[in-house]
Design a protein around this motif. Structure first.
Motif, mmCIF file in Angstrom:
data_model
loop_
_atom_site.group_PDB
_atom_site.id
_atom_site.type_symbol
_atom_site.label_atom_id
_atom_site.label_comp_id
_atom_site.label_asym_id
_atom_site.label_seq_id
_atom_site.Cartn_x
_atom_site.Cartn_y
_atom_site.Cartn_z
ATOM 1 N N GLU A 153 0.840 -1.209 0.000
ATOM 2 C CA GLU A 153 0.000 0.000 0.000
ATOM 3 C C GLU A 153 0.872 1.255 0.000
ATOM 4 O OE1 GLU A 153 -3.871 -1.603 2.527
ATOM 5 O OE2 GLU A 153 -2.098 -0.897 3.619
ATOM 6 N N GLN A 179 2.614 1.692 -3.423
ATOM 7 C CA GLN A 179 1.631 2.073 -4.443
ATOM 8 C C GLN A 179 1.295 3.562 -4.366
ATOM 9 O OE1 GLN A 179 -1.900 -0.365 -4.472
ATOM 10 N NE2 GLN A 179 -3.058 1.155 -5.608
ATOM 11 N N ASP A 180 1.240 4.110 -3.154
ATOM 12 C CA ASP A 180 0.868 5.514 -2.973
ATOM 13 C C ASP A 180 2.037 6.489 -3.099
ATOM 14 O OD1 ASP A 180 -1.755 4.789 -2.571
ATOM 15 O OD2 ASP A 180 -1.648 4.912 -0.379
ATOM 16 N N SER A 240 4.989 8.919 -4.466
ATOM 17 C CA SER A 240 5.123 9.763 -5.644
ATOM 18 C C SER A 240 6.554 10.281 -5.816
ATOM 19 C CB SER A 240 4.152 10.948 -5.572
ATOM 20 O OG SER A 240 4.372 11.704 -4.393
#
Length: 187
Positions: free
Chosen positions: A15, A18-19, A21
């Motif tokens: 998680e 995936q998040d 940046s």
């Protein structure tokens, strides 16, 4: 909240990644290219038997986290150790219990806990050899009020990020420091 509750609120590594940046590609590069040496079976078996888990205080803009978290994740995978990640800035109540030198919210911080949620070991934010390198880089910066401070500081961060991403000897320093911290509390 106790550490068990903090652990339960954390993101799984999947998680968290995936998040991401800011440093997602760099973190994935270290994760893909860092490998535990074959002579680590004893430590990994001890960790597996201890059934520890890890809470990680981090942010994806942090270069130290970009290098250190994948090394922890490699170790955790080998030892079947669950990891949960918490964003530092959203969890200051916990972060402020793990200040570096009693004043700095430096990250990442790895909090190893047992099955009951009791703290067993804490590591972070940097391996001593990495801290020495960062201190040396910083010592070459002009004073904060100097007109070139911002530009030179950005240059330094770019060099550090590239070193963190590619210098496998730094990865080994982090791993060695992590092993030392864990071994002191496991045996």
């Amino acid at each position: 909240m106790n550490l068990q509750e903090w652990f339960e609120q954390g993101l799984t590594p999947e998680e968290y990644i995936q998040d991401m940046s800011d440093h997602k590609e760099n973190l994935l590069h270290v994760l893909k290219n860092f490998h535990l040496s074959g002579d680590e079976a004893s430590l990994i078996n001890k960790l597996r038997e201890a059934n520890w888990r890890v809470i990680v205080l981090t942010e994806d803009w942090c270069g130290d986290a970009m290098m250190n978290v994948p090394i922890l994740l490699s170790m955790a995978k080998a030892a079947d150790m669950e990891v949960r990640l918490l964003h530092r800035d959203k969890n200051l109540q916990l972060m402020d219990q793990y200040l570096t030198n009693g004043t700095s919210r430096a990250i990442p911080i790895f909090i190893f806990i047992d099955e009951e949620g009791a703290e067993k070991a804490v590591w972070g934010p940097r391996a001593p050899a990495v801290q020495e390198m960062v201190t040396n880089y910083r010592s070459s910066l002009p004073p904060r009020d100097h007109e070139e401070f911002e530009a030179k500081s950005r240059e330094m961060m770019e060099k550090l990020t590239e070193s963190y991403r590619t210098d496998e000897s730094l990865w080994q320093e982090v791993y060695s420091s992590l092993k030392t911290t864990i071994t002191e509390r496991l045996y």
